[in-house]
Design a protein around this motif. Structure first.
Motif, short mmCIF file in Angstrom:
data_model
loop_
_atom_site.label_atom_id
_atom_site.label_comp_id
_atom_site.label_asym_id
_atom_site.label_seq_id
_atom_site.Cartn_x
_atom_site.Cartn_y
_atom_site.Cartn_z
N GLY A 87 -0.15 1.16 8.22
CA GLY A 87 0.00 -0.05 7.42
C GLY A 87 0.50 0.18 6.00
N CYS A 88 0.78 1.43 5.64
CA CYS A 88 1.31 1.70 4.30
C CYS A 88 2.77 1.28 4.23
CB CYS A 88 1.19 3.19 3.97
SG CYS A 88 -0.52 3.77 3.82
N ASN A 89 3.18 0.83 3.05
CA ASN A 89 4.58 0.44 2.83
C ASN A 89 5.43 1.63 2.42
OD1 ASN A 89 2.71 -1.89 2.03
ND2 ASN A 89 4.63 -2.89 2.51
N GLY A 90 4.79 2.67 1.91
CA GLY A 90 5.54 3.82 1.44
C GLY A 90 4.64 5.02 1.26
N PHE B 180 6.92 9.15 -11.43
CA PHE B 180 5.89 8.53 -10.60
C PHE B 180 5.79 7.02 -10.80
CE2 PHE B 180 1.53 7.10 -9.80
CZ PHE B 180 1.42 7.42 -8.46
N ALA B 181 5.61 6.56 -12.04
CA ALA B 181 5.40 5.12 -12.28
C ALA B 181 6.61 4.32 -11.81
CB ALA B 181 5.12 4.86 -13.77
N GLY B 182 7.80 4.84 -12.02
CA GLY B 182 9.00 4.15 -11.56
C GLY B 182 9.06 4.05 -10.04
N GLU B 183 8.65 5.13 -9.36
CA GLU B 183 8.60 5.11 -7.89
C GLU B 183 7.63 4.03 -7.41
OE1 GLU B 183 8.46 8.80 -5.44
OE2 GLU B 183 8.34 9.78 -7.41
N VAL B 184 6.46 3.97 -8.04
CA VAL B 184 5.45 2.98 -7.66
C VAL B 184 5.99 1.57 -7.89
CG1 VAL B 184 3.17 2.05 -8.24
CG2 VAL B 184 3.50 4.53 -8.04
N GLU B 185 6.60 1.34 -9.06
CA GLU B 185 7.09 0.00 -9.39
C GLU B 185 8.18 -0.46 -8.42
OE1 GLU B 185 8.02 0.68 -13.51
OE2 GLU B 185 6.00 0.10 -14.14
N ARG B 186 8.94 0.45 -7.84
CA ARG B 186 9.95 0.07 -6.85
C ARG B 186 9.31 -0.65 -5.66
NH1 ARG B 186 12.59 4.90 -7.56
NH2 ARG B 186 11.88 5.70 -5.58
N PHE B 187 8.11 -0.24 -5.27
CA PHE B 187 7.44 -0.89 -4.13
C PHE B 187 7.06 -2.33 -4.48
CE2 PHE B 187 6.76 3.60 -3.13
CZ PHE B 187 7.23 3.61 -1.83
N LEU B 188 6.81 -2.60 -5.74
CA LEU B 188 6.49 -3.97 -6.16
C LEU B 188 7.74 -4.84 -6.17
CD1 LEU B 188 4.01 -2.97 -8.93
CD2 LEU B 188 3.47 -4.49 -7.03
N ILE C 298 0.87 -1.18 0.00
CA ILE C 298 0.00 0.00 0.00
C ILE C 298 0.90 1.22 0.00
CG2 ILE C 298 -1.79 1.30 1.21
CD1 ILE C 298 -2.56 -1.33 2.64
N VAL C 299 0.72 2.09 -0.99
CA VAL C 299 1.52 3.30 -1.08
C VAL C 299 0.60 4.51 -0.95
CG1 VAL C 299 3.11 4.65 -2.50
CG2 VAL C 299 3.19 2.14 -2.59
N ALA C 300 0.84 5.30 0.09
CA ALA C 300 0.08 6.54 0.27
C ALA C 300 0.56 7.55 -0.77
CB ALA C 300 0.29 7.08 1.68
N VAL C 301 -0.40 8.17 -1.45
CA VAL C 301 -0.09 9.25 -2.40
C VAL C 301 -0.88 10.45 -1.88
CG1 VAL C 301 -0.15 9.99 -4.80
CG2 VAL C 301 0.11 7.56 -4.27
N THR C 302 -0.16 11.38 -1.26
CA THR C 302 -0.88 12.39 -0.50
C THR C 302 -0.20 13.75 -0.51
OG1 THR C 302 -1.76 12.91 1.71
CG2 THR C 302 0.28 11.62 1.62
N ASP D 81 3.61 13.06 9.13
CA ASP D 81 2.60 12.47 8.22
C ASP D 81 3.08 11.15 7.63
OD1 ASP D 81 0.65 14.42 8.62
OD2 ASP D 81 1.42 15.68 7.00
N ARG D 82 4.34 11.12 7.20
CA ARG D 82 4.89 9.87 6.65
C ARG D 82 4.82 8.76 7.69
NH1 ARG D 82 8.62 8.38 2.66
NH2 ARG D 82 9.80 6.52 3.23
N GLU D 83 5.21 9.08 8.93
CA GLU D 83 5.20 8.09 10.00
C GLU D 83 3.78 7.60 10.28
OE1 GLU D 83 8.87 10.12 9.79
OE2 GLU D 83 6.88 10.99 9.96
N ARG D 84 2.81 8.52 10.24
CA ARG D 84 1.41 8.11 10.46
C ARG D 84 0.95 7.16 9.35
NH1 ARG D 84 -2.72 12.77 11.22
NH2 ARG D 84 -4.09 11.02 11.59
#
Length: 123
Positions: free
Chosen positions: A98-101, A112-120, A79-83, A90-93
């Motif tokens: 339960g967010c991974n990033g 953006f897409a590359g950042e998201v793919e790193r979490f996968l 789960i990646v927060a986009v906020t 805020d990041r710590e919250r």
């Protein structure tokens, strides 16, 4: 390989931009406009990753992340927060809920897409 991403975001322009960027990289996008819909969809569509806005109507992103984490089927789904929440803490919250990033808005269309793919890749 599962190429499905669930985007839980109430802003139509943000949904369009994120979906456009991810679909250009071959991802299938499933969208929800609010927290309860996102939680329900997550259990149905088996996403490889969930992109989660924190400022949502009805149920904020922290509550959504906790609900998703309570579902055994989704326990390992990133789960990646986009906020736009970018204040100290805020990041710590997000991570505590339960967010991974965490990716800050406004998003950078170039990276953006590359950042998201790193979490996968980390899972």
């Amino acid at each position: 390989m599962n190429k499905r991403v669930l985007l839980i975001e109430d802003n139509e322009q943000n949904r369009y931009l994120v979906s456009f960027l991810m679909q250009a990289r071959g991802w299938e996008m499933v969208q929800a406009e609010d927290g309860p819909t996102g939680v329900a969809l997550a259990g149905q569509v088996d996403p490889a990753l969930i992109l989660l806005d924190i400022q949502l109507p009805g149920m904020d992103g922290y509550a959504v992340a906790r609900a998703l984490r309570s579902d055994p089927k989704l326990a390992a789904t990133p789960i990646v927060a986009v906020t736009s929440y970018a204040m100290p803490g805020d990041r710590e919250r997000c991570l505590a809920a339960g967010c991974n990033g965490y990716i800050e808005k406004p998003i950078d269309p170039q990276s953006f897409a590359g950042e998201v793919e790193r979490f996968l890749e980390e899972t």
